[in-house]
Structure formats: structure tokens, C-alpha cells
Design a protein around this motif. Sequence first.
Motif, PDB file in Angstrom:
ATOM      1  N   ARG A 491      24.988  36.999 -70.852  1.00 43.12           N
ATOM      2  CA  ARG A 491      24.715  35.736 -71.521  1.00 43.12           C
ATOM      3  C   ARG A 491      25.445  35.678 -72.857  1.00 43.12           C
ATOM      4  NH1 ARG A 491      23.141  36.524 -67.295  1.00 43.12           N
ATOM      5  NH2 ARG A 491      25.103  35.404 -67.045  1.00 43.12           N
ATOM      6  N   GLY A 492      25.704  34.445 -73.343  1.00 48.20           N
ATOM      7  CA  GLY A 492      26.383  34.293 -74.621  1.00 48.20           C
ATOM      8  C   GLY A 492      27.037  32.943 -74.774  1.00 48.20           C
ATOM      9  N   TYR A 493      28.234  32.941 -75.367  1.00 47.09           N
ATOM     10  CA  TYR A 493      28.963  31.694 -75.633  1.00 47.09           C
ATOM     11  C   TYR A 493      30.420  32.039 -75.895  1.00 47.09           C
ATOM     12  CZ  TYR A 493      27.976  33.236 -80.460  1.00 47.09           C
ATOM     13  OH  TYR A 493      27.856  33.972 -81.625  1.00 47.09           O
ATOM     14  N   VAL A 494      31.260  31.018 -75.977  1.00 41.48           N
ATOM     15  CA  VAL A 494      32.658  31.193 -76.348  1.00 41.48           C
ATOM     16  C   VAL A 494      32.850  30.642 -77.752  1.00 41.48           C
ATOM     17  CG1 VAL A 494      35.042  30.477 -75.900  1.00 41.48           C
ATOM     18  CG2 VAL A 494      33.566  31.156 -73.999  1.00 41.48           C
ATOM     19  N   LEU A 495      33.468  31.423 -78.600  1.00 45.92           N
ATOM     20  CA  LEU A 495      33.795  31.015 -79.960  1.00 45.92           C
ATOM     21  C   LEU A 495      35.287  30.758 -80.051  1.00 45.92           C
ATOM     22  CD1 LEU A 495      32.949  30.630 -82.935  1.00 45.92           C
ATOM     23  CD2 LEU A 495      33.398  33.074 -83.261  1.00 45.92           C
ATOM     24  N   CYS A 496      35.662  29.524 -80.350  1.00 48.16           N
ATOM     25  CA  CYS A 496      37.069  29.125 -80.443  1.00 48.16           C
ATOM     26  C   CYS A 496      37.450  28.943 -81.906  1.00 48.16           C
ATOM     27  CB  CYS A 496      37.318  27.826 -79.688  1.00 48.16           C
ATOM     28  SG  CYS A 496      37.094  27.953 -77.902  1.00 48.16           S
ATOM     29  N   ASP A 497      38.563  29.554 -82.278  1.00 46.61           N
ATOM     30  CA  ASP A 497      39.107  29.456 -83.639  1.00 46.61           C
ATOM     31  C   ASP A 497      40.543  28.943 -83.500  1.00 46.61           C
ATOM     32  OD1 ASP A 497      39.866  29.756 -86.268  1.00 46.61           O
ATOM     33  OD2 ASP A 497      39.056  31.771 -86.488  1.00 46.61           O
ATOM     34  N   VAL A 498      40.734  27.668 -83.837  1.00 43.81           N
ATOM     35  CA  VAL A 498      41.993  26.976 -83.559  1.00 43.81           C
ATOM     36  C   VAL A 498      42.757  26.785 -84.860  1.00 43.81           C
ATOM     37  CG1 VAL A 498      43.040  24.941 -82.526  1.00 43.81           C
ATOM     38  CG2 VAL A 498      40.850  25.779 -81.657  1.00 43.81           C
ATOM     39  N   THR A 499      43.977  27.317 -84.898  1.00 45.22           N
ATOM     40  CA  THR A 499      44.873  27.093 -86.029  1.00 45.22           C
ATOM     41  C   THR A 499      46.110  26.354 -85.541  1.00 45.22           C
ATOM     42  OG1 THR A 499      45.845  29.287 -85.726  1.00 45.22           O
ATOM     43  CG2 THR A 499      44.022  29.103 -87.296  1.00 45.22           C
ATOM     44  N   ARG A 500      47.036  26.113 -86.407  1.00 47.99           N
ATOM     45  CA  ARG A 500      48.134  25.204 -86.058  1.00 47.99           C
ATOM     46  C   ARG A 500      49.024  25.752 -84.942  1.00 47.99           C
ATOM     47  NH1 ARG A 500      48.269  20.914 -89.080  1.00 47.99           N
ATOM     48  NH2 ARG A 500      50.459  20.381 -88.702  1.00 47.99           N
ATOM     49  N   ASP A 501      49.162  27.043 -84.865  1.00 51.80           N
ATOM     50  CA  ASP A 501      50.067  27.614 -83.869  1.00 51.80           C
ATOM     51  C   ASP A 501      49.388  28.562 -82.895  1.00 51.80           C
ATOM     52  OD1 ASP A 501      52.505  26.378 -84.789  1.00 51.80           O
ATOM     53  OD2 ASP A 501      52.364  27.681 -86.544  1.00 51.80           O
ATOM     54  N   GLN A 502      48.073  28.711 -83.018  1.00 49.91           N
ATOM     55  CA  GLN A 502      47.399  29.705 -82.175  1.00 49.91           C
ATOM     56  C   GLN A 502      45.966  29.268 -81.882  1.00 49.91           C
ATOM     57  OE1 GLN A 502      46.336  33.959 -83.505  1.00 49.91           O
ATOM     58  NE2 GLN A 502      48.390  34.199 -82.648  1.00 49.91           N
ATOM     59  N   TRP A 503      45.589  29.461 -80.625  1.00 52.96           N
ATOM     60  CA  TRP A 503      44.196  29.240 -80.204  1.00 52.96           C
ATOM     61  C   TRP A 503      43.597  30.604 -79.891  1.00 52.96           C
ATOM     62  CZ3 TRP A 503      42.096  24.206 -78.411  1.00 52.96           C
ATOM     63  CH2 TRP A 503      40.773  24.308 -77.951  1.00 52.96           C
ATOM     64  N   HIS A 504      42.607  31.005 -80.678  1.00 51.70           N
ATOM     65  CA  HIS A 504      41.954  32.299 -80.507  1.00 51.70           C
ATOM     66  C   HIS A 504      40.554  32.059 -79.965  1.00 51.70           C
ATOM     67  CE1 HIS A 504      41.196  36.609 -81.724  1.00 51.70           C
ATOM     68  NE2 HIS A 504      39.958  36.159 -81.585  1.00 51.70           N
ATOM     69  N   ALA A 505      40.150  32.796 -78.946  1.00 55.95           N
ATOM     70  CA  ALA A 505      38.813  32.647 -78.370  1.00 55.95           C
ATOM     71  C   ALA A 505      38.183  34.014 -78.155  1.00 55.95           C
ATOM     72  CB  ALA A 505      38.869  31.881 -77.057  1.00 55.95           C
ATOM     73  N   ASP A 506      36.931  34.143 -78.567  1.00 54.46           N
ATOM     74  CA  ASP A 506      36.135  35.347 -78.340  1.00 54.46           C
ATOM     75  C   ASP A 506      35.066  35.050 -77.299  1.00 54.46           C
ATOM     76  OD1 ASP A 506      37.458  36.821 -80.342  1.00 54.46           O
ATOM     77  OD2 ASP A 506      36.102  36.065 -81.892  1.00 54.46           O
ATOM     78  N   LEU A 507      34.948  35.921 -76.299  1.00 52.96           N
ATOM     79  CA  LEU A 507      33.873  35.824 -75.323  1.00 52.96           C
ATOM     80  C   LEU A 507      32.690  36.605 -75.868  1.00 52.96           C
ATOM     81  CD1 LEU A 507      35.851  36.459 -71.996  1.00 52.96           C
ATOM     82  CD2 LEU A 507      35.773  34.404 -73.433  1.00 52.96           C
ATOM     83  N   LYS A 508      31.704  35.897 -76.400  1.00 50.68           N
ATOM     84  CA  LYS A 508      30.555  36.525 -77.041  1.00 50.68           C
ATOM     85  C   LYS A 508      29.475  36.805 -75.995  1.00 50.68           C
ATOM     86  CE  LYS A 508      31.988  36.324 -81.359  1.00 50.68           C
ATOM     87  NZ  LYS A 508      32.206  37.544 -82.181  1.00 50.68           N
ATOM     88  N   ILE A 509      28.865  37.997 -76.076  1.00 44.32           N
ATOM     89  CA  ILE A 509      27.828  38.363 -75.107  1.00 44.32           C
ATOM     90  C   ILE A 509      26.665  39.066 -75.797  1.00 44.32           C
ATOM     91  CG2 ILE A 509      29.423  38.560 -73.148  1.00 44.32           C
ATOM     92  CD1 ILE A 509      29.223  41.642 -73.500  1.00 44.32           C
ATOM     93  N   LEU A 510      25.513  38.998 -75.131  1.00 44.47           N
ATOM     94  CA  LEU A 510      24.318  39.740 -75.506  1.00 44.47           C
ATOM     95  C   LEU A 510      24.000  40.727 -74.387  1.00 44.47           C
ATOM     96  CD1 LEU A 510      22.297  36.601 -76.545  1.00 44.47           C
ATOM     97  CD2 LEU A 510      23.029  38.355 -78.161  1.00 44.47           C
ATOM     98  N   ASP A 511      23.688  41.953 -74.736  1.00 46.80           N
ATOM     99  CA  ASP A 511      23.305  42.918 -73.701  1.00 46.80           C
ATOM    100  C   ASP A 511      22.061  42.468 -72.955  1.00 46.80           C
ATOM    101  OD1 ASP A 511      25.388  44.690 -73.974  1.00 46.80           O
ATOM    102  OD2 ASP A 511      24.352  45.940 -75.454  1.00 46.80           O
ATOM    103  N   ARG A 512      21.095  41.886 -73.698  1.00 50.62           N
ATOM    104  CA  ARG A 512      19.835  41.475 -73.080  1.00 50.62           C
ATOM    105  C   ARG A 512      19.352  40.171 -73.716  1.00 50.62           C
ATOM    106  NH1 ARG A 512      16.183  46.633 -74.212  1.00 50.62           N
ATOM    107  NH2 ARG A 512      17.223  46.319 -76.219  1.00 50.62           N
ATOM    108  N   VAL A 513      18.759  39.324 -72.879  1.00 50.56           N
ATOM    109  CA  VAL A 513      18.070  38.137 -73.390  1.00 50.56           C
ATOM    110  C   VAL A 513      16.581  38.182 -73.040  1.00 50.56           C
ATOM    111  CG1 VAL A 513      20.073  36.617 -73.431  1.00 50.56           C
ATOM    112  CG2 VAL A 513      18.706  36.798 -71.333  1.00 50.56           C
ATOM    113  N   MET A 514      16.165  39.197 -72.303  1.00 47.42           N
ATOM    114  CA  MET A 514      14.745  39.352 -71.981  1.00 47.42           C
ATOM    115  C   MET A 514      13.976  40.039 -73.110  1.00 47.42           C
ATOM    116  SD  MET A 514      14.265  37.837 -69.111  1.00 47.42           S
ATOM    117  CE  MET A 514      12.700  38.463 -68.471  1.00 47.42           C
ATOM    118  N   VAL A 515      14.675  40.469 -74.146  1.00 45.86           N
ATOM    119  CA  VAL A 515      14.054  40.951 -75.379  1.00 45.86           C
ATOM    120  C   VAL A 515      14.635  40.108 -76.517  1.00 45.86           C
ATOM    121  CG1 VAL A 515      13.733  43.285 -74.497  1.00 45.86           C
ATOM    122  CG2 VAL A 515      15.814  42.728 -75.760  1.00 45.86           C
ATOM    123  N   PRO A 516      13.886  39.905 -77.598  1.00 42.83           N
ATOM    124  CA  PRO A 516      14.366  39.022 -78.661  1.00 42.83           C
ATOM    125  C   PRO A 516      15.345  39.688 -79.613  1.00 42.83           C
ATOM    126  CG  PRO A 516      12.191  39.845 -79.202  1.00 42.83           C
ATOM    127  CD  PRO A 516      12.514  40.369 -77.818  1.00 42.83           C
TER     128      PRO A 516
END
Length: 538
Positions: A491-516
Motif C-alpha cells: 500500500r502507498g502512493y506515488v509522489l511526483c516531482d516535476v521540474t522543467r526538464d525532468q519528471w521524477h516519481a517515487d513509488l511510496k510504500i508501507l510495510d503494513r497498514v493493519m497496524v497504525p
Amino acid sequence: MTDSQRRRLLQALGIGTAGVVLGSALLAPSAFAQTAPRNLLTRPVFDTDPFQLGVASGEPEADGFVIWTRLAPKPLEQGGGMVMRPMPVTWELAEDNGFRKVIKQGSTLARPELAHSVHVEIEGLPPARPYWYRFTVGEAISPVGRGATLPLASAQVDRVRFAVAGCQHYEEGHYTAWRRIAEEPLDFVFHYGDYIYEGPDTGPGERKMGGRPFTNLRRHVGGEIYSLDDYRRRHAQYRSDRDLQAAHASAPWFVSFDDHEIDNNWASEIDQDGTPPELFMLRRAVGMQAYYEHMPLRLRSMPHNGRMQMHHRAGWGDLLQAHFLDSRQYRSDQVNGDRDGPQNAAAADAERSMLGAQQEEWLYDGLQPDHHRWHVLAHQVGLANLAMKPRDGGDGVIHSMDQWSGYLASRRRLLGHIQQAGMTNVVSVCGDAHRHYTSDLLQDHEDSGVICSEFLATSITSGADGMGEDDDFTRTTRSLNPHLKAMIDKRGYVLCDVTRDQWHADLKILDRVMVPDEKIKTHASFVIERGQPGLQAA
């Protein structure tokens, strides 16, 4: 609210003066300006906080944005525990989060017809800067939220950061990913859909998820949702989560619905159960009304005759043009019984459409080479044409009939348009599949070369903790798709960091979502160089 504040409010609203129109300066922009309602409750009193669903801002433009809240002191009760009368809600907008410099303020009405939600469209603001807002009703003051205006279309913009997220099944985990998104310095959030899930409470016992035993972390209230009150209560249950509220309050959002906001895998006027279309449209209409009531949407998206205007564009100066699409309301019905299957003639039928002819024409008119450094397609389901092995171990390959792979003619037209227009600066962001999938996109015959790339964001909670990469489905899918660069069941989200000449994306994840309160990790990072389609490991 002090007596003097109340007197000024009542005077502005024309209370006690027959025929006085509600002041446009206070309510603008509003389609509901009229004489003060006869049943207006001028002095609402609450013994419980009415702002339990938080606040939100959305759909920013260069001169303003929407601010939202819904009054619901008892969110899971019918009507949210509210008196069924309209009542005034005041709002303030400041240049600082301490409200030392309030620059705009006004009042609107929270009406029972819209579940006492309010959507204030603030205008006349300077571009490209943050603002803070809050609401007051009676003596209650809401949490503070942060909004922002967009840069002017002519402005040179050097950087935009945003998160792509969705699929937040309430029963299947904590919303920790939303808390982590709230902690990111973002220009906006794109929610690709499945804000709620329509299914019933499945009870306290064990059930199966992906063939494995699973017990719900949290439980839905009630059965499968059909009525307007059902949908309102389900939205309220999801909205009550504090991590989700924090993400809404942290930055402006752009939102799209996918299927579960109404019913799994619905398509236009057709549901998955064989319900007569004229009956399903009744359910669709109340689902859309409840969705509007709970989202920071402009008046243009208010449902009318069971339809909503959802596709639109937004731009960040000369850096980024976003095309927000609606791939549910106008699509043709899924083929092959709405099951994963072979890409046969039905899947390739040129008469079938993912977006509908009118939206498709609108998209192509705006998806053209221009002064923007980047264009992003922000939509609901995967554009990548991913082949899979049958889960029963059978021969051959199958594809999803609910994603663009089940609408091959639409997919070919879209990628063909991008290629023929000579656009080498297009990126697709979407979700729905409950895993991260990062892919280069080619035509299905695979001799087109890389046309653009896609970041399909995994779910916030749907699928619970997940299997990571150590499962047969991941291994076989990666082996069948050489243009699939990353894939993980977390589980997680994608973080996009867009600059004039480059699109950078991190695939963010959590090891667990069944614990807080798990820490966020970066599973993989990719870069796209402007003018050079194709993903590179960062």
C-alpha cells in the motif's frame, strides 16, 4: 459567535427583512442566492462538534479555489445528527495559518438538501500562493485547512510536486498513507477514485483475501448501499478518519470517481448485476449526489439529471498541463462478461469507447504541442496493456476488460494521437489495480516505440498488507511484460516531482497498514527526461 458578529451576519443575510436577497458579496459565487429561507435556523446550537468530517479545498484556479465542509455532529446517524433546516455558516480566508491577516470572509447556507455540506468558490485572489481557511457555525469553529491558487498560464514555473492516491477500503487497513501525504510539501493531491466502497459489513469473522485468511481491521456500517442516506453515511464513515482529514486539510485536491463510489465495475448506465438501466440510474444518481456533497468540487460538477461534469483541465504556468478524465460515466460496457480474458474482436471493436466521443474530442483538442513543458493524463484505470496468466493456471494470456486493455480501439486512438502530434512530454497517472505498476506505453502491436510512460499508484488500504514482490502473480506478470519496469503489492502512493526538464516519481510504500503509524518507504524511483520518452531508474 459573539452577539455583534451574529447581528452583522443576520443583517448581511437579510434576516427579518422580507424580500431581501442574500448578499452576493457574502455568498458569491453561488447559484442559490435568494431571499432568506423561511425556515432558516439563525442560532444553531450544538452539544457535539459539527465539524467532525473536517475541511477540504479543491479545484484551484489562478484566482481562487473551492473550500468545503459538511456539518455532521453525529456522522453515522440519519442526517448526520442535524436539525433539518438551513443555517448560516461563516468562513474566513487568511494569508497565514494563525489568521492574523484575514483577507476575505463571508457566509453561506448549509442546506439539508445537500446534507448540510457547503462549497464556497472563492475568487479574486492573487495567483501562485497559499492561503488558510476555516468555518464557523454557531459557537463551533472548524479545523484550519490550507488552499492555494495556481500560477498564471503565462508564468514560468520551475517545480510542481503532487501525490497520486486512491482505493481506500475502510475495512482493510489504517489510512497511514494519507497521514504521510499530509506530511509532504505538496502543490496538490490527485485522488483517482474508489473513495468509498459500496459493499456491506462482512461481519467480525475471518474471510478470504487473495486466497488467504483475513479479518477486517474495521467494519462498514450497514449493508450494501443503495439509498441516498446509505451513501451519505458511508462517505461520513470514511471521512471521519483523522488521517484522511489531515491530507484533505494539507493541500488542494483534484478528485475523480471510479466505480466503487457507485457500484463495482459500473459502466455508463449499466451495473454488474444485470439491473435494468432505468433502475440502476436511480442508484447512480444518489451515489453521485452523495459524492458531490462530500468532495471539494465546484458548482459545475453538481449532479444534474443523474450526471456530473467531471473532466476538466488545470495548468501550472508553463510547466504542467493536467487533463483530468472521466472513464466511467461515458464508457461502453465491458466485454467478455466483465472478466479478465483474451483481447478478442469484441475488446478491439472500434465502436466501443472508454471516454465517449465528446470527451475524447475534448481531450484531443487540448492534448496538443504547446508552451507547457509537460502534459499529464490524470485518470482512473491503467492505460498499460498488461498481459497476465490465468489465475487458474490455464494456457494463454489474459487482459483486464475493465482497464484500457479492454478498450483497445480507444487506447490505440489515444496513443496514436500523442505520437502523431509529436508529443514527447506526456505522462499518465492512474490507479485502481491495488499494486504499483510503472510502465512504458507502446501500441499493442509493440512496434511503435515508447510513446509515453505511466505511474499506476497502488491503493491506500485496499488489499491490506499485501505480498510485496514474492508471489507468482508478480513474477509471471513481470515476465510477460518487458515494458513493465516496477510492480509491487504494497500500500502507498506515488509522489511526483516535476521540474522543467525532468519528471521524477517515487513509488511510496508501507510495510503494513493493519497496524497504525508505519513509516513510509521508497520502493523504487524513476525519471523521465523531457523530450525522451521512457522510464529510467533514478
